[in-house]
Design an enzyme around this catalytic site. Structure first.
Site, PDB file in Angstrom:
ATOM      1  N   SER A  54       0.847  -1.201   0.000  1.00 51.12           N
ATOM      2  CA  SER A  54       0.000   0.000   0.000  1.00 51.12           C
ATOM      3  C   SER A  54       0.877   1.244   0.000  1.00 51.12           C
ATOM      4  O   SER A  54       0.381   2.352  -0.222  1.00 51.12           O
ATOM      5  CB  SER A  54      -0.940  -0.004   1.212  1.00 51.12           C
ATOM      6  N   ASP A  92       5.645  -6.908   2.434  1.00 54.86           N
ATOM      7  CA  ASP A  92       4.900  -7.456   1.298  1.00 54.86           C
ATOM      8  C   ASP A  92       5.826  -7.784   0.144  1.00 54.86           C
ATOM      9  O   ASP A  92       6.716  -6.987  -0.187  1.00 54.86           O
ATOM     10  CB  ASP A  92       3.895  -6.404   0.779  1.00 54.86           C
ATOM     11  N   LYS A 122       4.945 -11.284   3.243  1.00 65.54           N
ATOM     12  CA  LYS A 122       3.517 -11.550   3.000  1.00 65.54           C
ATOM     13  C   LYS A 122       3.281 -11.676   1.499  1.00 65.54           C
ATOM     14  O   LYS A 122       3.789 -10.880   0.719  1.00 65.54           O
ATOM     15  CB  LYS A 122       2.637 -10.432   3.580  1.00 65.54           C
ATOM     16  N   GLU A 191      -8.842  -9.932   4.222  1.00 60.40           N
ATOM     17  CA  GLU A 191      -9.223  -8.550   3.898  1.00 60.40           C
ATOM     18  C   GLU A 191     -10.625  -8.487   3.294  1.00 60.40           C
ATOM     19  O   GLU A 191     -10.924  -9.186   2.337  1.00 60.40           O
ATOM     20  CB  GLU A 191      -8.193  -7.946   2.926  1.00 60.40           C
TER      21      GLU A 191
END
Ligand code: KIV
Length: 273
Positions: A54, A92, A122, A191
């Site tokens: 993000s 990530d 991740k 999510e």
């Protein structure tokens, strides 16, 4: 003001994650992308810091997470690692760095671990990426899974709407969660899925689940730090609780600075050499 009083100040490990689930202690996780923010987040008592892709949206202003590169993730993650003493730091793997094949995924995973100093990685997806997940785990790298709304697949979904509302997708999510758990993932992010489904997954798998827009039946929660601090604007999903309005605080402070410069009030004598 002090942060949350942590009872155990030792560095959080993947093993501690499991212990927390077993003891019924909820796991707190926030994103961070830079040294200064990560230092505050760590000191305030958060259990895990996600250097999320993000960063592509929040730091770089991209519409999706897709453009961010391995080297950019390493830059963000190494900045975070330098600031953190207690929290587990998860980075990530960015879009394209692990979807091609197991060999390339493993090569990128090792590269990110070596260069960033983070504690775990991740990856988004279930059965489609399971061979790569196995390879990374076999190399001794802890893996956090990510199911439900997986933003790297946004072009396939075509919408940021709640996932797995239909039985077929819910069944696949349950199967993917079980597979990631059996394969050895130390945690799974869920999510934007229905709360009842997230609770069911959390009760089924051994590893902790970390929810975002997944209700309070998961073993922990994660939010994007800039969203929960109110720095970002124009993004208000139902699940997002804003704990501060830093956008207003920063705009006021910067406005005051501009006024002081214009009025030759800054710097004053005591601020000069
Ligand atoms: O990149 C990110 O910030 C994430 C969280 C939303 C879970 O993956």
């Amino acid at each position: 003001m002090a942060g949350y009083l942590v009872s155990d100040t030792r560095k959080v490990t993947t093993h501690r994650f499991l212990e927390m689930k077993q003891k019924g202690e909820k796991i707190s996780m926030l994103t961070s992308y830079d040294f200064t923010t990560a230092g505050i987040v760590d000191k305030a008592g958060v259990d895990a810091i996600l250097v999320g892709d993000s960063a592509s949206n929040v730091m770089a202003g991209n519409v999706t997470t897709l453009p961010i590169t391995v080297e950019q993730m390493i830059y963000h993650a190494s900045s975070v690692v330098r600031a953190v003493q207690r929290a587990l730091v998860v980075c990530d793997m960015p879009f394209g760095s692990y979807q091609i094949d197991r060999h390339e995924g493993l090569k990128n995973a090792v590269h990110i671990m070596k260069r960033s100093g983070c504690d775990a990685l991740k990856l988004e997806g279930g059965i489609e990426i399971i061979e790569t997940v196995k390879g990374i785990l076999d190399a001794g790298i802890p893996v956090m899974g990510h199911l439900g709304l997986t933003p790297q697949s946004i072009n396939k979904f075509g919408t940021y709407a709640v996932r797995a509302q239909e039985d077929e997708e819910a069944e696949k999510l349950l199967a993917d969660a079980a597979l990631l758990d059996e394969t050895g993932c130390f945690a799974i992010v869920l999510e934007k899925v229905p709360a009842a489904l997230a609770k069911k997954v959390s009760e089924t798998v051994k590893c902790p689940t970390i929810g975002i827009g997944a209700g309070n039946g998961t073993d922990g929660q994660v939010l994007v730090v800039d969203d929960m601090l109110g720095k970002t604007q124009g993004f208000s999903p139902k699940f997002l609780r804003r704990y501060a309005d830093l956008n207003a605080v920063m705009t006021d402070a910067i406005g005051q600075y501009v006024t002081d410069v214009k009025n030759i009030d800054f710097p004053n004598e005591s601020e000069s050499y």
